[in-house]
Design a protein around this motif. Structure first.
Motif, PDB file in Angstrom:
ATOM      1  N   ASN A 191      -1.819 -37.978  -3.198  1.00  0.00           N
ATOM      2  CA  ASN A 191      -1.660 -36.542  -3.452  1.00  0.00           C
ATOM      3  C   ASN A 191      -0.223 -36.251  -3.885  1.00  0.00           C
ATOM      4  OD1 ASN A 191      -4.319 -35.857  -2.726  1.00  0.00           O
ATOM      5  ND2 ASN A 191      -3.768 -35.958  -0.577  1.00  0.00           N
ATOM      6  N   PHE A 192      -0.084 -35.262  -4.757  1.00  0.00           N
ATOM      7  CA  PHE A 192       1.221 -34.853  -5.250  1.00  0.00           C
ATOM      8  C   PHE A 192       1.427 -33.381  -4.923  1.00  0.00           C
ATOM      9  CE2 PHE A 192       0.181 -38.611  -7.506  1.00  0.00           C
ATOM     10  CZ  PHE A 192       1.391 -39.236  -7.759  1.00  0.00           C
ATOM     11  N   TYR A 193       2.670 -33.039  -4.520  1.00  0.00           N
ATOM     12  CA  TYR A 193       2.959 -31.688  -4.068  1.00  0.00           C
ATOM     13  C   TYR A 193       4.218 -31.145  -4.723  1.00  0.00           C
ATOM     14  CZ  TYR A 193      -0.168 -33.154  -0.312  1.00  0.00           C
ATOM     15  OH  TYR A 193      -1.238 -33.627   0.397  1.00  0.00           O
ATOM     16  N   ALA A 194       4.208 -29.826  -4.946  1.00  0.00           N
ATOM     17  CA  ALA A 194       5.410 -29.099  -5.353  1.00  0.00           C
ATOM     18  C   ALA A 194       5.746 -28.161  -4.202  1.00  0.00           C
ATOM     19  CB  ALA A 194       5.152 -28.303  -6.625  1.00  0.00           C
ATOM     20  N   VAL A 195       6.971 -28.234  -3.729  1.00  0.00           N
ATOM     21  CA  VAL A 195       7.400 -27.388  -2.605  1.00  0.00           C
ATOM     22  C   VAL A 195       8.456 -26.422  -3.128  1.00  0.00           C
ATOM     23  CG1 VAL A 195       8.444 -27.347  -0.318  1.00  0.00           C
ATOM     24  CG2 VAL A 195       6.923 -29.220  -0.951  1.00  0.00           C
ATOM     25  N   LEU A 196       8.158 -25.129  -3.013  1.00  0.00           N
ATOM     26  CA  LEU A 196       9.089 -24.093  -3.464  1.00  0.00           C
ATOM     27  C   LEU A 196      10.331 -24.126  -2.580  1.00  0.00           C
ATOM     28  CD1 LEU A 196       9.235 -21.804  -5.572  1.00  0.00           C
ATOM     29  CD2 LEU A 196       8.272 -20.291  -3.838  1.00  0.00           C
ATOM     30  N   LYS A 197      11.491 -24.242  -3.203  1.00  0.00           N
ATOM     31  CA  LYS A 197      12.740 -24.372  -2.435  1.00  0.00           C
ATOM     32  C   LYS A 197      13.054 -23.125  -1.612  1.00  0.00           C
ATOM     33  CE  LYS A 197      15.183 -27.529  -5.548  1.00  0.00           C
ATOM     34  NZ  LYS A 197      16.338 -27.647  -6.446  1.00  0.00           N
ATOM     35  N   SER A 198      12.719 -21.959  -2.128  1.00  0.00           N
ATOM     36  CA  SER A 198      13.117 -20.714  -1.466  1.00  0.00           C
ATOM     37  C   SER A 198      12.428 -20.489  -0.121  1.00  0.00           C
ATOM     38  CB  SER A 198      12.863 -19.522  -2.387  1.00  0.00           C
ATOM     39  OG  SER A 198      11.486 -19.432  -2.697  1.00  0.00           O
ATOM     40  N   ASN A 199      11.153 -20.921   0.017  1.00  0.00           N
ATOM     41  CA  ASN A 199      10.453 -20.654   1.280  1.00  0.00           C
ATOM     42  C   ASN A 199       9.586 -21.811   1.780  1.00  0.00           C
ATOM     43  OD1 ASN A 199       8.280 -20.595  -0.407  1.00  0.00           O
ATOM     44  ND2 ASN A 199       7.763 -18.453  -0.069  1.00  0.00           N
ATOM     45  N   ASN A 200       9.740 -22.989   1.176  1.00  0.00           N
ATOM     46  CA  ASN A 200       8.989 -24.187   1.571  1.00  0.00           C
ATOM     47  C   ASN A 200       7.480 -24.066   1.401  1.00  0.00           C
ATOM     48  OD1 ASN A 200      11.106 -25.844   2.127  1.00  0.00           O
ATOM     49  ND2 ASN A 200      11.167 -25.362   4.309  1.00  0.00           N
ATOM     50  N   THR A 201       7.018 -23.173   0.539  1.00  0.00           N
ATOM     51  CA  THR A 201       5.596 -23.083   0.257  1.00  0.00           C
ATOM     52  C   THR A 201       5.195 -24.308  -0.546  1.00  0.00           C
ATOM     53  OG1 THR A 201       5.728 -20.680   0.176  1.00  0.00           O
ATOM     54  CG2 THR A 201       3.781 -21.694  -0.805  1.00  0.00           C
ATOM     55  N   LYS A 202       4.143 -24.959  -0.080  1.00  0.00           N
ATOM     56  CA  LYS A 202       3.706 -26.204  -0.712  1.00  0.00           C
ATOM     57  C   LYS A 202       2.412 -25.978  -1.467  1.00  0.00           C
ATOM     58  CE  LYS A 202       1.555 -29.501   1.546  1.00  0.00           C
ATOM     59  NZ  LYS A 202       1.184 -30.596   2.395  1.00  0.00           N
ATOM     60  N   LYS A 203       2.333 -26.525  -2.695  1.00  0.00           N
ATOM     61  CA  LYS A 203       1.065 -26.487  -3.415  1.00  0.00           C
ATOM     62  C   LYS A 203       0.740 -27.887  -3.906  1.00  0.00           C
ATOM     63  CE  LYS A 203       2.553 -25.276  -8.090  1.00  0.00           C
ATOM     64  NZ  LYS A 203       2.407 -24.386  -9.202  1.00  0.00           N
ATOM     65  N   LYS A 204      -0.535 -28.211  -3.847  1.00  0.00           N
ATOM     66  CA  LYS A 204      -1.007 -29.527  -4.282  1.00  0.00           C
ATOM     67  C   LYS A 204      -1.142 -29.512  -5.803  1.00  0.00           C
ATOM     68  CE  LYS A 204      -4.671 -32.811  -3.222  1.00  0.00           C
ATOM     69  NZ  LYS A 204      -5.899 -33.001  -2.455  1.00  0.00           N
ATOM     70  N   LEU A 205      -0.624 -30.552  -6.444  1.00  0.00           N
ATOM     71  CA  LEU A 205      -0.710 -30.661  -7.898  1.00  0.00           C
ATOM     72  C   LEU A 205      -1.986 -31.402  -8.282  1.00  0.00           C
ATOM     73  CD1 LEU A 205       2.985 -31.688  -8.652  1.00  0.00           C
ATOM     74  CD2 LEU A 205       1.975 -29.408  -8.735  1.00  0.00           C
ATOM     75  N   LYS A 206      -2.570 -31.011  -9.412  1.00  0.00           N
ATOM     76  CA  LYS A 206      -3.803 -31.641  -9.875  1.00  0.00           C
ATOM     77  C   LYS A 206      -3.470 -32.825 -10.772  1.00  0.00           C
ATOM     78  CE  LYS A 206      -6.664 -27.565  -9.605  1.00  0.00           C
ATOM     79  NZ  LYS A 206      -7.458 -26.585 -10.299  1.00  0.00           N
ATOM     80  N   THR A 207      -4.253 -33.880 -10.644  1.00  0.00           N
ATOM     81  CA  THR A 207      -4.141 -35.023 -11.542  1.00  0.00           C
ATOM     82  C   THR A 207      -5.219 -34.882 -12.614  1.00  0.00           C
ATOM     83  OG1 THR A 207      -5.604 -36.366 -10.171  1.00  0.00           O
ATOM     84  CG2 THR A 207      -3.239 -36.524  -9.724  1.00  0.00           C
ATOM     85  N   TYR A 208      -4.980 -35.503 -13.754  1.00  0.00           N
ATOM     86  CA  TYR A 208      -5.955 -35.440 -14.846  1.00  0.00           C
ATOM     87  C   TYR A 208      -5.833 -36.681 -15.719  1.00  0.00           C
ATOM     88  CZ  TYR A 208      -1.870 -33.730 -17.428  1.00  0.00           C
ATOM     89  OH  TYR A 208      -0.623 -33.609 -17.996  1.00  0.00           O
ATOM     90  N   GLU A 209      -6.835 -36.875 -16.571  1.00  0.00           N
ATOM     91  CA  GLU A 209      -6.850 -38.034 -17.468  1.00  0.00           C
ATOM     92  C   GLU A 209      -6.113 -37.683 -18.760  1.00  0.00           C
ATOM     93  OE1 GLU A 209      -8.175 -41.148 -16.846  1.00  0.00           O
ATOM     94  OE2 GLU A 209      -8.417 -40.348 -14.823  1.00  0.00           O
ATOM     95  N   HIS A 210      -5.257 -38.606 -19.196  1.00  0.00           N
ATOM     96  CA  HIS A 210      -4.541 -38.449 -20.462  1.00  0.00           C
ATOM     97  C   HIS A 210      -4.455 -39.824 -21.126  1.00  0.00           C
ATOM     98  CE1 HIS A 210      -1.720 -36.875 -23.392  1.00  0.00           C
ATOM     99  NE2 HIS A 210      -0.926 -37.902 -23.146  1.00  0.00           N
TER     100      HIS A 210
END
Length: 198
Positions: free
Chosen positions: A74-93
């Motif tokens: 799993n890959f995540y982006a964490v917002l620096k301002s408030n530590n909100t985490k969202k999971k990033l989607k993977t895709y075929e390329h």
């Protein structure tokens, strides 16, 4: 079910049970995770594997986000301002599973290998052991170029037209001989989608 408390670097600080979390927050867990999700400055997430704490490793950062990957792929982006985490989607390329991080495409397999496998170097090739399963650290294998090409040449391939296999070959070498071209050209056609591994 268990929950993980993560610090700013997404390192696991503590693993707690559902009962313990309910005692600490004093309200519905669903409501808490949806609208807050932070206890004493620690981000709270569900533990994906109750028997094994999922470790996260830092990839890179932008002005707004820090990006992390977990052993479970799993890959995540964490917002620096408030530590909100969202999971990033993977895709075929172009026949490879990738994830977009900070405007760049990253190979999921190579990124996980680079972060979690000690024997990985830039010159090594990353194989996915079982392509029918999710790409995780446990599903990766590091090989050198000779091993890679030896394995690749032994796999059966098929010539495809309009997504239908029109001819099968026992190996890349056999396909190359049939079409009077090099193995490298067949490998290029596999990336392009005209040939596929069977």
């Amino acid at each position: 079910m268990y929950y993980l408390l993560l610090d700013d670097n997404l390192d696991v600080v503590e693993r707690i049970s559902t009962t313990e979390l309910k005692k600490r927050i004093g309200k519905s867990i669903q409501h808490f995770l949806l609208y807050d999700g932070i206890i004493n400055g620690y981000q709270v997430i569900e533990d994906e594997k109750p028997t094994q704490i999922d470790r996260h490793k830092f990839i890179t950062e932008s002005k707004r986000y820090k990006y992390y990957a977990s052993r479970s792929g799993n890959f995540y982006a964490v917002l620096k301002s408030n530590n909100t985490k969202k999971k990033l989607k993977t895709y075929e390329h172009k026949g490879e599973t990738v994830v977009a991080i900070n405007g760049k495409k990253y190979s999921v397999a190579r990124t996980l290998a680079k972060l979690f496998l000690k024997d990985f170097t830039a010159s090594k090739i990353v194989h996915i052991k079982d392509k029918s399963k999710k790409i995780t650290v446990d599903n990766l294998l590091i090989v050198n170029r000779d091993e890679h090409f030896h394995d690749m040449n032994r796999k059966p391939v098929g010539r495809y037209e309009k997504n239908i296999c029109v001819k099968e070959f026992q190996s890349i070498t056999q396909a190359a001989k049939n079409y009077n071209c090099s193995n490298a050209e067949i490998l290029y056609l596999i990336k392009k989608g005209d040939f596929k591994y069977l």
